[in-house]
Design a protein around this motif. Structure first.
Motif, PDB file in Angstrom:
ATOM      1  N   LEU A 144      82.214  44.005 -35.953  1.00 25.10           N
ATOM      2  CA  LEU A 144      82.031  42.813 -34.457  1.00 25.10           C
ATOM      3  C   LEU A 144      81.255  43.756 -33.822  1.00 25.10           C
ATOM      4  O   LEU A 144      81.078  45.160 -33.397  1.00 25.10           O
ATOM      5  CB  LEU A 144      83.418  42.917 -34.005  1.00 25.10           C
ATOM      6  CG  LEU A 144      82.889  41.365 -32.739  1.00 25.10           C
ATOM      7  CD1 LEU A 144      83.163  39.783 -33.379  1.00 25.10           C
ATOM      8  CD2 LEU A 144      84.594  41.889 -31.881  1.00 25.10           C
ATOM      9  N   ILE A 145      79.493  43.303 -33.472  1.00 26.63           N
ATOM     10  CA  ILE A 145      79.070  43.601 -32.577  1.00 26.63           C
ATOM     11  C   ILE A 145      79.203  42.779 -31.080  1.00 26.63           C
ATOM     12  O   ILE A 145      79.104  41.584 -31.202  1.00 26.63           O
ATOM     13  CB  ILE A 145      77.224  44.012 -32.822  1.00 26.63           C
ATOM     14  CG1 ILE A 145      77.148  42.798 -33.344  1.00 26.63           C
ATOM     15  CG2 ILE A 145      77.988  45.607 -33.948  1.00 26.63           C
ATOM     16  CD1 ILE A 145      76.026  42.259 -32.554  1.00 26.63           C
ATOM     17  N   CYS A 146      78.281  43.406 -30.462  1.00 20.63           N
ATOM     18  CA  CYS A 146      77.302  42.726 -28.926  1.00 20.63           C
ATOM     19  C   CYS A 146      75.752  42.121 -29.103  1.00 20.63           C
ATOM     20  O   CYS A 146      75.317  43.383 -29.182  1.00 20.63           O
ATOM     21  CB  CYS A 146      77.803  42.744 -28.214  1.00 20.63           C
ATOM     22  SG  CYS A 146      76.976  42.202 -26.496  1.00 20.63           S
ATOM     23  N   ALA A 147      75.603  41.185 -29.445  1.00 19.07           N
ATOM     24  CA  ALA A 147      73.958  41.285 -29.389  1.00 19.07           C
ATOM     25  C   ALA A 147      73.125  42.332 -27.890  1.00 19.07           C
ATOM     26  O   ALA A 147      74.170  41.224 -27.097  1.00 19.07           O
ATOM     27  CB  ALA A 147      72.597  39.839 -29.381  1.00 19.07           C
ATOM     28  N   THR A 189      83.594  32.409 -34.969  1.00 18.58           N
ATOM     29  CA  THR A 189      81.581  33.537 -35.301  1.00 18.58           C
ATOM     30  C   THR A 189      82.164  35.027 -34.987  1.00 18.58           C
ATOM     31  O   THR A 189      81.695  35.828 -34.951  1.00 18.58           O
ATOM     32  CB  THR A 189      80.424  33.371 -34.315  1.00 18.58           C
ATOM     33  OG1 THR A 189      81.263  33.202 -32.781  1.00 18.58           O
ATOM     34  CG2 THR A 189      79.864  31.848 -35.059  1.00 18.58           C
ATOM     35  N   ALA A 190      83.083  35.301 -33.773  1.00 24.44           N
ATOM     36  CA  ALA A 190      83.570  37.249 -33.647  1.00 24.44           C
ATOM     37  C   ALA A 190      84.843  37.044 -34.895  1.00 24.44           C
ATOM     38  O   ALA A 190      85.451  38.121 -33.519  1.00 24.44           O
ATOM     39  CB  ALA A 190      83.579  36.999 -32.132  1.00 24.44           C
ATOM     40  N   ALA A 231      88.426  34.402 -26.365  1.00 28.41           N
ATOM     41  CA  ALA A 231      89.848  35.034 -26.428  1.00 28.41           C
ATOM     42  C   ALA A 231      89.894  35.544 -27.607  1.00 28.41           C
ATOM     43  O   ALA A 231      91.085  36.389 -26.728  1.00 28.41           O
ATOM     44  CB  ALA A 231      90.208  33.523 -26.777  1.00 28.41           C
ATOM     45  N   LEU A 232      88.940  35.774 -28.318  1.00 32.97           N
ATOM     46  CA  LEU A 232      89.470  37.280 -28.915  1.00 32.97           C
ATOM     47  C   LEU A 232      89.996  38.603 -28.742  1.00 32.97           C
ATOM     48  O   LEU A 232      90.291  39.189 -28.625  1.00 32.97           O
ATOM     49  CB  LEU A 232      88.945  36.584 -29.897  1.00 32.97           C
ATOM     50  CG  LEU A 232      89.163  38.027 -31.752  1.00 32.97           C
ATOM     51  CD1 LEU A 232      90.132  36.985 -32.642  1.00 32.97           C
ATOM     52  CD2 LEU A 232      87.801  38.541 -31.899  1.00 32.97           C
ATOM     53  N   MET A 233      88.592  38.540 -27.781  1.00 32.85           N
ATOM     54  CA  MET A 233      88.695  39.632 -27.396  1.00 32.85           C
ATOM     55  C   MET A 233      89.507  39.877 -25.951  1.00 32.85           C
ATOM     56  O   MET A 233      90.464  40.911 -26.396  1.00 32.85           O
ATOM     57  CB  MET A 233      87.092  39.976 -26.440  1.00 32.85           C
ATOM     58  CG  MET A 233      85.667  40.215 -27.572  1.00 32.85           C
ATOM     59  SD  MET A 233      86.337  41.357 -28.797  1.00 32.85           S
ATOM     60  CE  MET A 233      86.108  42.628 -28.321  1.00 32.85           C
TER      61      MET A 233
END
Lengths: 311, 239
Positions: free
Chosen positions: A115-118, B74-75, B231-233
């Motif tokens: 999991l990353i933030c672009a 996607t996350a 929401a996941l985060m």
């Protein structure tokens, strides 16, 4: 608020209003959300950015613990660097080394399907957070200052994306790592107490440093040279920020530097824009990796799980 | 014209790596296919074309697409284990690559079967995690994930289209895009309607009561999906 489109206008507005870039870009975001009928309170925007920051923190932690890429080509380099930093650090401790460890960690997590933030893209997602998470220790930044760092980075990236490009397929690696480096340089100069003019210069100097960088991904993967180029983007950004904080000025104005980056991207052959038809991607070794990946689904270059003993 | 408007177009999205087009886009094709099929398929055949066929292994495009079919966002870090999750859910997956030239390099065809029922969906990943659907069950379509889209399968009879658009207009919803296609005159046809705002459930119910309307599929799920990531985060998955 009038929507301005050049850095020189933004710097002038900031000087008139005694704003930082972060203030300017936060107001711009509020305005955009208000016009779009979305919740435009600063609290909501900061909260949303805080979620991004938490993802960045978790990626660094995960990367330092050690991850291998899904293809098998890369991995465990953040762990190597972290061990080197705590046991040897032959060249001494520095914000540079700290930021490089973070940047490699984050981009290895990206390659491992983590999991990353672009920021602004997945391939360049290590540069901005890599520097932020190092700078917050060295500059003792509070949470709000850290979020301001991301707002300034985001605002600068928005400008670059609209005036030039943040896509490797359109503009080569200069548009991805180069843009990320420019964004981070501006935000770092500001976090260190620099003026909006210094941030604008830091951004220009950083982009100039990586102008013309091609996108030549080995086996079409977001791994080689992408991961290590995140480290290149980091040191380039810190150096540009230092120069701007010292009062050095880009002899070519920031807006013209960004235009130049756009035109270099236009002139760049498509073989060097993410198609893997040129550069490192077409070396004999890269072609071997590509064949192996196609045949077996994995690339074995060595047992990357085995960390080298300190030779 | 400005391409980007929000700082969150630059700092974000939160996603599973390594590539927005080869990973996030593939998840969305999977999610859309699942929404269209409406239930968990027993058997899935995924055909990759172009760049997807060449590089799907290294990018985990297969995992991403299977993950989407299982309803993962996607996350969702579980995407890495999509094959295991598929096995646990009793979904058999076959991956095929094709040399056939397609209009877009990142094209995937998903053929889902349960019992005697088979539905195919073809999607393309257009970059930055955005997708278009270009084929649904043999109908050529152009679905983009920017607008709320509803698919209405109906019998090819006079007046059906007018009845449906009348209901939408009556509820003061604006249609931004509309497509009508059929394979054979007088048989099953597909109406694709994109609107400026979401169509409320009761309006959809009213449409489903129209004579000759066979099935309605609301594709708003693929648009809402990025919020699922948030929401996941918020639940602290990053801790």
């Amino acid at each position: 608020m009038r929507r301005v489109t050049t850095f020189s206008q933004i710097v002038r507005t900031c000087e008139e209003k005694k704003w930082k870039f972060a203030d300017y870009f936060l107001h711009q975001e509020m305005e955009w959300r208000r016009r779009n009928g979305e919740d435009s309170s600063p609290e909501t925007i900061l909260e949303k950015m805080d979620i991004n920051l938490r993802v960045m923190e978790s990626s660094v932690k995960e990367g330092i613990n050690g991850v291998q890429s899904y293809s098998g080509l890369t991995g465990y380099d953040a762990t190597r660097l972290n061990t080197y930093r705590s046991e040897k650090a032959s060249l001494g401790q520095s914000i540079y080394l700290d930021a490089v460890v973070n940047a490699i960690a984050i981009n290895e997590v990206n390659a491992s399907m983590g999991l990353i933030c672009a920021t602004p893209t997945a391939g360049s997602c290590g540069v901005v957070p890599g520097i932020l998470l190092a700078a917050r220790e060295h500059l003792k930044l509070n949470r709000r200052q850290q979020l301001d760092f991301l707002i300034t980075s985001g605002g600068c990236g928005l400008m670059i994306g609209n005036l030039a490009s943040i896509s490797g397929a359109e503009g080569g690696c200069q548009a991805e790592i180069g843009s990320a480096s420019g964004m981070a340089a501006a935000a770092l100069a500001e976090a260190a107490g620099g003026s909006p003019r210094a941030s604008s210069n830091a951004l220009a100097i950083a982009i100039k440093g990586l102008l013309g960088l091609v996108c030549d991904p080995v086996a079409s993967l977001v791994e080689v040279p992408c991961i290590k180029r995140n480290a290149t983007g980091v040191v380039n950004a810190i150096t540009a920020a230092e120069m701007a904080l010292a009062g050095m000025l880009s002899r070519i104005p920031t807006d013209e530097v960004i235009s130049a980056m756009y035109s270099v991207g236009q002139l760049m052959p498509s073989a060097l824009r993410e198609t893997a038809l040129g550069g490192l991607a077409q070396t004999p070794t890269a072609r071997r990796y590509t064949r192996e990946l196609k045949q077996t689904g994995k690339i074995t270059w060595q047992d990357s799980k085995k960390l080298p003993s300190s030779e | 014209m400005a391409k980007f408007h929000s700082i969150f177009d630059i700092i974000g999205p939160i996603m599973i790596g390594p590539s927005s087009s080869h990973t996030a886009g593939a998840v969305r094709i999977g999610l859309a296919s699942r929404a269209i099929f409406g239930e968990m398929p027993e058997n899935v055949q995924i055909t990759f074309f172009g760049s997807f066929a060449h590089t799907y292994k290294g990018h985990g495009t297969d995992l991403a697409l299977i993950g989407g079919l299982l309803g993962l966002s996607t996350a969702n870090p579980d995407l890495r284990y999509a094959y295991d999750r598929a096995k646990e859910s009793g979904m058999k997956v076959k991956i095929v690559t094709s040399k056939e030239k397609m209009k877009h390099p990142n094209t995937a065809e998903v053929r889902m079967t349960r019992g005697s029922r088979t539905v195919s969906v073809t999607g393309i990943s257009t970059g930055g995690g955005s997708i278009d659907l270009v084929e649904i069950d043999g109908f050529n379509v152009h679905v983009h994930n920017d607008n709320p889209v509803v698919l209405i399968f109906h019998m090819d009879r006079p007046g059906v289209i007018a009845s449906v658009t009348h209901i939408i207009g009556k509820h003061r919803l604006n249609i931004s895009q509309m497509e009508v296609s059929r394979k054979t005159k007088g048989k099953l046809a597909l109406m694709l309607i994109a609107t400026d705002g979401d169509i409320p459930d009761d309006t959809l119910e009213e449409i489903s009561a129209v004579e000759h309307v066979v099935q309605i599929i609301d594709l708003s799920e693929i648009r809402r999906e990025p919020d699922a990531a948030k929401a996941l985060m918020a639940k602290g998955a990053a801790q």
